[in-house]
Design a protein around this motif. Sequence first.
Motif, PDB file in Angstrom:
ATOM      1  N   GLY A  19      34.357  -7.966   7.506  1.00  0.00           N
ATOM      2  CA  GLY A  19      33.020  -8.483   7.777  1.00  0.00           C
ATOM      3  C   GLY A  19      32.672  -9.715   6.948  1.00  0.00           C
ATOM      4  N   GLY A  20      32.938  -9.658   5.669  1.00  0.00           N
ATOM      5  CA  GLY A  20      32.610 -10.779   4.793  1.00  0.00           C
ATOM      6  C   GLY A  20      33.410 -12.021   5.153  1.00  0.00           C
ATOM      7  N   GLN A  21      34.688 -11.821   5.478  1.00  0.00           N
ATOM      8  CA  GLN A  21      35.530 -12.960   5.855  1.00  0.00           C
ATOM      9  C   GLN A  21      35.062 -13.562   7.165  1.00  0.00           C
ATOM     10  N   ARG A  22      34.629 -12.698   8.085  1.00  0.00           N
ATOM     11  CA  ARG A  22      34.139 -13.225   9.359  1.00  0.00           C
ATOM     12  C   ARG A  22      32.891 -14.056   9.152  1.00  0.00           C
ATOM     13  N   GLN A  23      32.023 -13.595   8.226  1.00  0.00           N
ATOM     14  CA  GLN A  23      30.822 -14.372   7.977  1.00  0.00           C
ATOM     15  C   GLN A  23      31.200 -15.747   7.425  1.00  0.00           C
ATOM     16  N   ARG A  24      32.260 -15.793   6.616  1.00  0.00           N
ATOM     17  CA  ARG A  24      32.727 -17.096   6.128  1.00  0.00           C
ATOM     18  C   ARG A  24      33.181 -17.978   7.278  1.00  0.00           C
ATOM     19  N   ILE A  25      33.836 -17.366   8.264  1.00  0.00           N
ATOM     20  CA  ILE A  25      34.283 -18.152   9.424  1.00  0.00           C
ATOM     21  C   ILE A  25      33.071 -18.706  10.173  1.00  0.00           C
ATOM     22  N   GLY A  26      32.030 -17.869  10.310  1.00  0.00           N
ATOM     23  CA  GLY A  26      30.803 -18.325  10.960  1.00  0.00           C
ATOM     24  C   GLY A  26      30.182 -19.495  10.214  1.00  0.00           C
ATOM     25  N   ILE A  27      30.242 -19.434   8.901  1.00  0.00           N
ATOM     26  CA  ILE A  27      29.703 -20.534   8.090  1.00  0.00           C
ATOM     27  C   ILE A  27      30.556 -21.783   8.294  1.00  0.00           C
ATOM     28  N   ALA A  28      31.875 -21.602   8.318  1.00  0.00           N
ATOM     29  CA  ALA A  28      32.770 -22.747   8.524  1.00  0.00           C
ATOM     30  C   ALA A  28      32.491 -23.416   9.861  1.00  0.00           C
ATOM     31  N   ARG A  29      32.240 -22.617  10.887  1.00  0.00           N
ATOM     32  CA  ARG A  29      31.948 -23.188  12.208  1.00  0.00           C
ATOM     33  C   ARG A  29      30.677 -24.037  12.152  1.00  0.00           C
ATOM     34  N   ALA A  30      29.674 -23.517  11.437  1.00  0.00           N
ATOM     35  CA  ALA A  30      28.421 -24.274  11.332  1.00  0.00           C
ATOM     36  C   ALA A  30      28.644 -25.573  10.558  1.00  0.00           C
ATOM     37  N   LEU A  31      29.570 -25.559   9.601  1.00  0.00           N
ATOM     38  CA  LEU A  31      29.806 -26.758   8.790  1.00  0.00           C
ATOM     39  C   LEU A  31      30.648 -27.799   9.518  1.00  0.00           C
ATOM     40  N   ALA A  32      31.335 -27.385  10.587  1.00  0.00           N
ATOM     41  CA  ALA A  32      32.298 -28.280  11.237  1.00  0.00           C
ATOM     42  C   ALA A  32      31.667 -29.593  11.673  1.00  0.00           C
ATOM     43  N   LEU A  33      30.405 -29.536  12.076  1.00  0.00           N
ATOM     44  CA  LEU A  33      29.760 -30.762  12.557  1.00  0.00           C
ATOM     45  C   LEU A  33      29.071 -31.531  11.440  1.00  0.00           C
ATOM     46  N   GLU A  34      29.291 -31.120  10.206  1.00  0.00           N
ATOM     47  CA  GLU A  34      28.690 -31.781   9.048  1.00  0.00           C
ATOM     48  C   GLU A  34      27.190 -31.916   9.194  1.00  0.00           C
ATOM     49  N   PRO A  35      26.481 -30.786   9.366  1.00  0.00           N
ATOM     50  CA  PRO A  35      25.033 -30.867   9.600  1.00  0.00           C
ATOM     51  C   PRO A  35      24.270 -31.181   8.316  1.00  0.00           C
ATOM     52  N   GLU A  36      23.009 -31.565   8.498  1.00  0.00           N
ATOM     53  CA  GLU A  36      22.137 -31.757   7.328  1.00  0.00           C
ATOM     54  C   GLU A  36      21.297 -30.511   7.106  1.00  0.00           C
ATOM     55  N   LEU A  37      21.083 -29.760   8.213  1.00  0.00           N
ATOM     56  CA  LEU A  37      20.202 -28.603   8.141  1.00  0.00           C
ATOM     57  C   LEU A  37      20.933 -27.382   8.689  1.00  0.00           C
ATOM     58  N   LEU A  38      20.961 -26.342   7.916  1.00  0.00           N
ATOM     59  CA  LEU A  38      21.557 -25.087   8.373  1.00  0.00           C
ATOM     60  C   LEU A  38      20.450 -24.050   8.535  1.00  0.00           C
ATOM     61  N   ILE A  39      20.357 -23.486   9.724  1.00  0.00           N
ATOM     62  CA  ILE A  39      19.430 -22.391   9.946  1.00  0.00           C
ATOM     63  C   ILE A  39      20.230 -21.114   9.722  1.00  0.00           C
ATOM     64  N   CYS A  40      19.858 -20.312   8.746  1.00  0.00           N
ATOM     65  CA  CYS A  40      20.609 -19.096   8.444  1.00  0.00           C
ATOM     66  C   CYS A  40      19.762 -17.904   8.869  1.00  0.00           C
ATOM     67  N   ASP A  41      20.196 -17.223   9.927  1.00  0.00           N
ATOM     68  CA  ASP A  41      19.414 -16.089  10.424  1.00  0.00           C
ATOM     69  C   ASP A  41      19.964 -14.795   9.847  1.00  0.00           C
ATOM     70  N   GLU A  42      19.372 -14.328   8.766  1.00  0.00           N
ATOM     71  CA  GLU A  42      19.800 -13.095   8.093  1.00  0.00           C
ATOM     72  C   GLU A  42      21.315 -13.047   7.893  1.00  0.00           C
ATOM     73  N   PRO A  43      21.888 -14.059   7.263  1.00  0.00           N
ATOM     74  CA  PRO A  43      23.356 -14.107   7.226  1.00  0.00           C
ATOM     75  C   PRO A  43      23.990 -13.033   6.338  1.00  0.00           C
ATOM     76  N   VAL A  44      23.230 -12.403   5.465  1.00  0.00           N
ATOM     77  CA  VAL A  44      23.869 -11.425   4.577  1.00  0.00           C
ATOM     78  C   VAL A  44      23.373 -10.007   4.802  1.00  0.00           C
ATOM     79  N   SER A  45      22.438  -9.800   5.718  1.00  0.00           N
ATOM     80  CA  SER A  45      21.844  -8.466   5.772  1.00  0.00           C
ATOM     81  C   SER A  45      22.767  -7.434   6.410  1.00  0.00           C
ATOM     82  N   ALA A  46      23.813  -7.868   7.114  1.00  0.00           N
ATOM     83  CA  ALA A  46      24.728  -6.887   7.701  1.00  0.00           C
ATOM     84  C   ALA A  46      25.903  -6.597   6.768  1.00  0.00           C
ATOM     85  N   LEU A  47      25.892  -7.188   5.576  1.00  0.00           N
ATOM     86  CA  LEU A  47      27.059  -7.062   4.695  1.00  0.00           C
ATOM     87  C   LEU A  47      26.820  -6.069   3.565  1.00  0.00           C
TER      88      LEU A  47
END
Lengths: 358, 339, 340
Positions: free
Chosen positions: B160-188
């Motif tokens: 689970g934790g590693q998958r969340q890292r993958i989700g974060i990596a996907r969000a970073l791929a486009l080099e955004p300025e703003l990240l919307i994090c919808d409860e990213p740790v509550s399932a961990l």
Amino acid sequence: MERSGWDLGRDDVEHLLHEAAAMRGESLWQDALRRLRRNRAAWSSLLFLALVAAVSLFAPALPLPSPVTLDLQLEPQPPVAPWSVWGSHGFEPDYWDLTAVDGLLVKARLAVFGDWQTGHWLGTDGKGRDILSRIVWGSRTSILVALAATLCSLLIGVTYGALSGLLGGRVDNLMMRVVDVLYSIPFIFLVIFLITLVNEYRTELEDRFGIDREVVFFIVIGAVYWLTMARVVRGQVLSLRNTEFVDAARVIGASTARILFVHLVPNVLSIVIVYLTLTIPAVMLFEAFLTFLGLGIEPPKVSWGLLAVDGSEMVNPVRIYWWLVVFPAAAMASTLLALNVLGDGLRDALDPKLRGKD
Amino acid sequence: MSSPPLLRVRDLAVHFPVGRRGLLGRPARHLKAVDGVSFDLERGESLGLVGESGCGKSTTARAIVGLQRASAGSVQLDGVELTGLDRRAWLPHRRRVQMIFQDPYASLDPRQTVGSILAEPLSIHGLAKPRRRKLEAMALLEAVGLNPRHVARYPHEFSGGQRQRIGIARALALEPELLICDEPVSALDVSIQAQIINLLDELRRRFGLAYLFIAHDLAVVRHLCERVAVMYLGRVVEDAERERLFASPRHPYTRALLSAVPVADPARERERRRTLLRGDVPSPLDPPGGCPFHPRCPEREAVEGDACAVSVPSLGRVGGGDDAACAHQSACHLDPTLE
Amino acid sequence: MATPMLSVRDLSVRFDTPHGSVRAVDGVSFELHEGETLGLVGESGSGKSVTNLALLGLVPSPPGVVEAREVRFGERDLATLPPAELRRIRGNEIAMIFQDPMTSLNPLLTVGRQLTEVLEEHRGLSRSEARTLCARGLGDVGIPEPEARLDAWPHELSGGMRQRVMIAMALLCRPRVLIADEPTTALDVTIQAQILELLADLQERHGTAIVLITHDLGVVAGMADRVHVMYAGRLVEAARTDDLFGRPLHPYTEGLLASVPSFDGDPTQALASIPGQPPDLVDLPPGCAFAPRCPLASDACRARTPLLEEVTDPRSSRRRRSACLDALALAERHAGEASR
């Protein structure tokens, strides 16, 4: 974000890519295949079906007697064991109109085996035709029908269902009502009606449009068998459409087509495959049933349904020609059983709850 | 005038039609999931949006990234209006705003390799040639603390934790300025949660990201966000800098919320007094009139008259610095500074 | 010390799958005394829920295989009790509440019907007697207008209300033990506070012993008298709540405590976190399951599995139990920190 900052040295990159390629993960399909292999019943069913498919595909190239060659005798001949009569000479390639590929296969057969043909291992019918050969050639019809239904299910059913589920709302509502309407048509009557119609205007239709009973038959099968698939897929897509990975695809800017074909369809395929293994036997039975009623395949062509008709006509209280019924029935039953066992095995193998467990 | 903030949300509302009758019928009523939310988010800032389930915090996030159509109000990214844009018009902004999802098991397509999950945003935006995309994917994995050699693996091979890292990596791929994090740790799990919080913190500093961090766990928000907005029944009831909010909360709901959080310290748990709220959160289908919090408010008696039940208090400044960005705002009739 | 009302020795649960066996619970022993609250803490997959399902014979078998040296409840051994007897104890003397109040009520029956059924089943009361008692039970858990609520359907109640109904149902037969499996995890904090307060209050009034299973250390800190920590199916530490939170004697407990974000730490500092991932139960490493993530792990840890053993805390000279070979060193370090 500094993308250049992440760049690794050139040698490093090649090396890493190489290593990454070596550390290939196991896809869910590979995982399922591995689990299917462990299920002995399902795996042998799959092998059996592959054998059936291969035999029926290469039927013209096998040294079987022609399924239509008449050998007028008074009554059907019982089976003879291969060790008592292995084969005989005198094969003549007389068939109905064959396709070019089948013609080539027949030529290949003549080149390899000459006019040698197998003996009547499974007996002959009332007109002296070889039962084994008729079963093999008959399987081609069944498989063709199965393929037609599969193709329609896959192309029309999956796309229609997936689109309906993905778009949702009123579009979905409308698309599903169409399916409901098609569902509500009594297809048996439609088939009977259409085929009587074709019989009536037979020559005209055949000459002008090239439509014969078989074409009508396939059109009907195609029209019926995508409906349930569309419903099944739509239900699956509807439940997947709101999952986070679809949201994630939207957030990175994926188009509807991309979401449909890259994300949704691959994820419903496992259910589709399981469902297909249940549809195919139904279609095969449907063909046999229609032929039995005299609405399906016509002589001189053969199908399993036709064999059943022939066999049952020969059954009388005085003399039972068991081989006329038992062998065609056994061929059909074993194929249907194998399909069902395979379907069961596939459902287990593709079960997401068992993923990753070997 | 100074440049507009990175994200400006004004009077955002999302209403869901409920009880539509028939194919073309009109909806019987509306569920007001988000009902007039406003806030600003500066570049590089981290804003926490907290509240209980059904308060509209996730719907707010979804409306900002265009997953949910806004019924009213505006969402501006760097002064550009985002509401009402179609997919094509949104596309260039996708590179600036990305999102991390709650459930690490549901947010990755199980049929894609990690490599293609991470390459997908690049290929949609035509960023990098196909061969380079794999390298980019590996670099992204490296950036979120995973083994870059695992690009060819599938999500089910990760925890689970590693998958969340993958989700974060996907969000970073486009080099955004703003990240919307919808409860990213509550399932961990707790130990994994800490890893992800630290990762998010590190990435923010490294890439200068701004976060809109949605959570129900106040302690997590305190750790990651410099400013916190508290939501209740579709509205922001308090908005303040971290130190002020946790040290001197003004809104009775914020106070109750803070006092309800259990602390992993037996001595403090024994001596502390909880402000127990009466009853449940009302249904957003049938919100109470006046202040949405008034039926449960423990301090309602302190307000003279029945203002609480009659009028909706608006968000007003109750303290903080002169700068708009460090204002402490609260929406309560109790505050004498409010009209 | 008085005889415990519930005592478990060497409880193990394994799930035999065609692909190998999963040791969900491995050699767990604990005792529960009259009127106390025992916290059972662990992350997902640590076996804390399965432990309690096993006590009550609720582990599905197959694939589950439950083994225990002894599960003594008062005079009886639950491990050898016939299923019918066990069913009488379950719900009557030992009651359970579960995490998800949305799914634990039957949506097709009214609240009252589901409640009275329990009393009719276990106590043989008539419908009207049962109704009176049930209304009182609902009132006890703070549900307004209990009489009217008896005729409500589950979907008409909010999550908090449903959990109250579940608690009321669990307490109807005045059980001596209440097993609460993540009773507040699905609820919001303000509702969680209400439910926890309610549980504590009910315990005070009826003297029920509670086993509180949770992953939330904050909940345990406020509720439990003693805490047992589980990791990968084994108990790794057992202590009084104050001792455990003040001076953890297992590196896992220590890591777990440090990784909870708090309200008074410096928010700009990185959280202490436990590196690595929880182990795969199918493929546990030899020796201590925590060794791959442990900062103190030595070759000895990786060689054999340390058992839960008594250690004397040098500061309080209380006897504690930890399954770490370095427990004494940890204890001395805590003592050193305290004297500094």
